[in-house]
Design an enzyme around this catalytic site. Structure first.
Site, PDB file in Angstrom:
ATOM      1  N   PHE A 124       0.851  -1.198   0.000  1.00 29.57           N
ATOM      2  CA  PHE A 124       0.000   0.000   0.000  1.00 29.57           C
ATOM      3  C   PHE A 124       0.893   1.256   0.000  1.00 29.57           C
ATOM      4  CE2 PHE A 124      -2.558   3.287   2.182  1.00 29.57           C
ATOM      5  CZ  PHE A 124      -3.544   3.402   1.227  1.00 29.57           C
ATOM      6  N   ALA A 216      -4.970  -4.750   7.441  1.00 25.78           N
ATOM      7  CA  ALA A 216      -6.091  -3.799   7.486  1.00 25.78           C
ATOM      8  C   ALA A 216      -7.445  -4.457   7.201  1.00 25.78           C
ATOM      9  CB  ALA A 216      -5.835  -2.662   6.498  1.00 25.78           C
ATOM     10  N   HIS A 449      -1.439  12.879  -5.725  1.00 21.17           N
ATOM     11  CA  HIS A 449      -2.873  12.793  -6.040  1.00 21.17           C
ATOM     12  C   HIS A 449      -3.761  13.493  -5.017  1.00 21.17           C
ATOM     13  CE1 HIS A 449      -2.290   9.421  -3.341  1.00 21.17           C
ATOM     14  NE2 HIS A 449      -3.593   9.281  -3.203  1.00 21.17           N
TER      15      HIS A 449
HETATM   16  N1  F0G Z   1      -2.488  -0.743   4.591  1.00 14.79           N
HETATM   17  C1  F0G Z   1      -3.514  -0.833   3.747  1.00 14.79           C
HETATM   18  C2  F0G Z   1      -3.712  -2.106   2.966  1.00 14.79           C
HETATM   19  C3  F0G Z   1      -4.382   0.248   3.578  1.00 14.79           C
HETATM   20  O1  F0G Z   1      -5.388   0.150   2.713  1.00 14.79           O
HETATM   21  C4  F0G Z   1      -4.174   1.425   4.330  1.00 14.79           C
HETATM   22  C5  F0G Z   1      -5.052   2.587   4.187  1.00 14.79           C
HETATM   23  C6  F0G Z   1      -3.085   1.467   5.222  1.00 14.79           C
HETATM   24  C7  F0G Z   1      -2.265   0.358   5.331  1.00 14.79           C
HETATM   25  C8  F0G Z   1      -2.794   2.679   6.052  1.00 14.79           C
HETATM   26  O2  F0G Z   1      -3.716   2.808   7.068  1.00 14.79           O
HETATM   27  O3  F0G Z   1      -4.927   4.965   6.600  1.00 14.79           O
HETATM   28  O4  F0G Z   1      -4.976   3.882   8.856  1.00 14.79           O
HETATM   29  O5  F0G Z   1      -2.915   4.960   8.051  1.00 14.79           O
HETATM   30  N2  F0G Z   1      -5.889   2.696   3.249  1.00 14.79           N
HETATM   31  C9  F0G Z   1      -6.875   3.741   3.066  1.00 14.79           C
HETATM   32  C10 F0G Z   1      -7.590   3.509   1.757  1.00 14.79           C
HETATM   33  C11 F0G Z   1      -6.386   5.122   3.229  1.00 14.79           C
HETATM   34  O6  F0G Z   1      -8.380   4.403   1.361  1.00 14.79           O
HETATM   35  O7  F0G Z   1      -7.438   2.460   1.143  1.00 14.79           O
HETATM   36  P1  F0G Z   1      -4.169   4.250   7.677  1.00 14.79           P
END
Ligand code: F0G
Length: 459
Positions: A124, A216, A449
Site C-alpha cells: 500500500f 487492514a 494525487h
Molecule cells: N495498509 C492498507 C492495505 C491500507 O489500505 C491502508 C489505508 C493502510 C495500510 C494505512 O492505514 O490509513 O490507517 O494509516 N488505506 C486507506 C484507503 C487510506 O483508502 O485504502 P491508515
C-alpha cells in the site's frame, strides 16, 4: 420462492445527505481544481472515496465507548482491546497506535535499514512510503494475473512464490522481512489464499526470514478463504483468522477498516524482541504503550468492532453489498477488476474512455465524470497516484489506471448502490463523446494525487 438476502442489521441512527444540481457540481469541481480530495464532504451525495474510518459503529461499539477508561497508563480499555486481539490473532504483545501508517512507522523504525529490500504483494502507498523514506526498496512480487482485470480467479491478491524465491535467493542478506497485505488493496481488494500464506511462510523459513502481515482487511480475507478455498467452508471466521496469523510473526493494523472504528490501529506480535524495540518508538511517536494515540473509549470500540466483524454474518452483509454493485455493473457492461473485491469495485477506466490518452489520465477523467453525473465521489487509483519516476521524472504509466468505488461498512443501502450503478451506466453510455481528459497545472513531488491541481483539456 426463495427468501432474498438482506442485511444482518437494522438502522437506529441516520445522517442526512443532500443532492445537488449539475451546475452546482460544475462550480464546486472547478473550485476544487478537478481533484475530488479538494471537495467539501457536504458537496458530495454518495461518498465512496474510501472505506477507511468511514464505517458506521454498532450499538455495542457505542455502548463500549461509554465504558472507556481514560487512565494514562494501564487503562482497562487497553487490556480489553489487547485480550480481544490476542484471542483473534494469537499474538500476545500489542502496541496501540493512532492508525495503520503509524503502525508501519513504529515497526519499520525497528526493522528497516538503509538499502534493505522488503518484498511483498502490492505494498500500500503508506507502506511503500515508510519503506522508501528509510532509503529501502519495496519489491513487488504480486501474481501477474492481478493485472488482467477481466480474468476471473479466486485469489488475485496472492504473492507470486517464484518471484519471491528469486528475490530471497538474490538478496537474502538485505531482506529484513516479507510483507503480505491481506486483502490486497492495490490489486483491487483481492484476497490471498491460506495456501499462499502457508507457502510464503515455508519460503521465509527456508531463508530464515520473518513475515509481517499488513492486516487492514484481514477479516474480509478470511471471509473469501471460507467461501473460495477448499477445506474452509465449515470453519468459523475466527478459526480461519487464527490459522492465517499463525503464518506471520507480526501484523500492522489500520483498525479504520476491519475493526470498523473511525480512527485507530495497532501492532501485534509474539516476538518479544520486536515488541521491546518498538515500544521505544511508540513512546516517541505515538504515546505511552497502553494508549499509543488512542483514547480509552476508542480502544473499547475497537475491541467490540473486531469481535463483531470476525463473525460471518457481518462480513457476508458487507461483501454481498460490494457484489451487488458488481452484478449491476455486469448488467450494464461496465468493466472492473474481476471478481469483485472485498471493500471496493475498481473500474477499468482505459477500457471505457478509449479516446482519452494516457497522459490525460482516463481514471481521473472518469472520476470527474461520475461526480458531475450524480455527486458520487470515487477515487483515482491510477496514473496520478502512481506519481513520477524519482529519477527520470516521467509519469509512471506501466500499471493499471482504475477508479475505485470503496464502500463504507454499514453506511449506505442498496438503493444508494443503485444510484451509483445507474450514474456510472450513464457515463458509460456516453463514453464515445468523452474524448479529452485533464492536464496537471500544479503537483507535489510525492503523493501528488491528494493535492494535485488539474484543468480539463477543452474538446
Ligand atoms: N495498509 C492498507 C492495505 C491500507 O489500505 C491502508 C489505508 C493502510 C495500510 C494505512 O492505514 O490509513 O490507517 O494509516 N488505506 C486507506 C484507503 C487510506 O483508502 O485504502 P491508515
Amino acid at each position: 420462492m426463495e427468501i432474498p438476502f438482506a442485511e444482518s442489521f437494522k438502522i437506529k441512527m441516520v445522517e442526512p445527505i443532500h443532492k445537488s444540481t449539475r451546475s452546482q457540481r460544475e462550480k464546486w469541481l472547478k473550485e476544487a481544481y478537478y481533484n475530488v480530495f479538494q471537495l467539501k464532504a457536504e458537496q458530495v451525495y454518495i461518498d465512496l472515496l474510501t472505506d477507511s474510518g468511514t464505517g458506521a459503529m454498532s450499538q455495542s461499539q457505542w455502548a463500549a465507548m461509554m465504558l472507556g477508561d481514560e487512565s494514562y497508563a494501564g487503562a482497562t480499555s487497553f487490556f480489553t482491546m489487547k485480550d480481544t486481539i490476542t484471542k483473534i490473532t494469537g499474538y500476545q504483545y500489542v502496541l496501540p497506535v493512532h492508525q495503520g501508517r503509524a503502525a508501519e512507522n513504529v515497526l519499520f523504525s525497528v526493522l528497516i535499514k538503509h538499502g534493505d529490500h522488503v518484498p511483498g504483494n502490492s505494498h500500500f502507498d503508506t507502506t511503500k512510503g515508510h519503506i522508501e523514506s528509510r532509503h529501502a526498496f519495496a519489491i513487488d512480487c504480486t501474481v501477474d494475473i492481478a493485472k488482467d482485470t477481466q480474468l476471473e480467479a479466486p485469489f488475485k491478491g496472492n504473492v507470486d512464490i517464484e518471484k519471491l524465491e528469486k528475490e530471497l535467493a538474490e538478496n537474502k542478506e538485505i531482506i529484513p522481512f516479507i510483507i503480505v497485505t491481506i486483502t490486497n488493496n492495490t490489486a483491487g481488494g483481492q484476497p490471498v489464499s491460506m495456501q499462499n500464506l502457508r507457502d510464503v511462510r515455508a519460503l521465509a523459513d527456508k531463508y530464515g526470514k520473518k513475515v509481517v502481515f499488513d492486516a487492514a482487511r484481514f477479516a474480509e480475507n478470511a471471509y473469501f478463504i471460507r467461501m473460495r478455498e477448499n477445506g474452509y467452508k465449515n470453519k468459523s471466521i475466527k478459526e480461519i483468522c487464527l490459522e492465517m496469523f499463525s503464518f506471520a510473526d507480526a501484523m500492522t493494523m489500520s483498525a479504520k477498516k476491519d475493526a470498523i472504528v473511525n480512527m485507530g490501529g495497532f501492532i501485534a506480535t509474539n516476538m518479544k524482541e520486536w515488541y521491546d524495540a518498538a515500544k521505544v518508538f511508540s513512546i516517541v511517536y505515538e504515546g505511552f504503550i497502553t494508549y499509543g494515540g488512542m483514547n480509552g473509549r476508542d480502544m473499547n470500540a475497537l475491541a467490540a468492532g473486531l469481535e463483531e466483524n470476525t463473525e460471518f454474518d457481518t462480513l457476508e452483509t458487507r461483501i454481498k453489498q460490494v457484489e451487488y454493485l458488481a452484478q449491476k455493473l455486469d448488467e450494464y457492461g461496465v468493466p472492473y477488476q474481476r471478481p469483485a473485491g472485498g471493500h471496493a469495485i475498481f473500474v477499468d477506466a482505459p477500457r471505457i474512455l478509449t479516446h482519452v490518452p494516457k497522459d490525460e489520465f482516463p481514471a481521473q477523467t472518469l472520476t470527474i465524470e461520475l461526480y458531475l453525473e450524480a455527486g458520487i465521489r470515487g477515487c483515482e487509483i491510477g496514473y496520478l497516484l502512481a506519481d513520477r519516476d524519482p529519477i527520470t521524472r516521467e509519469n509512471r504509466f506501466n500499471g493499471l489506471d482504475l477508479m475505485r468505488l470503496a464502500i463504507p461498512r454499514r453506511v449506505y443501502t442498496n438503493n444508494h448502490i443503485d444510484v451509483v450503478a445507474v450514474a456510472l451506466k450513464n457515463v458509460f453510455d456516453r463514453r464515445e463523446s468523452i474524448t479529452h481528459g485533464v492536464k496537471i497545472v500544479w503537483e507535489a513531488e510525492v503523493m501528488r494525487h491528494f493535492t494535485v491541481q488539474l484543468e480539463p483539456i477543452k474538446q
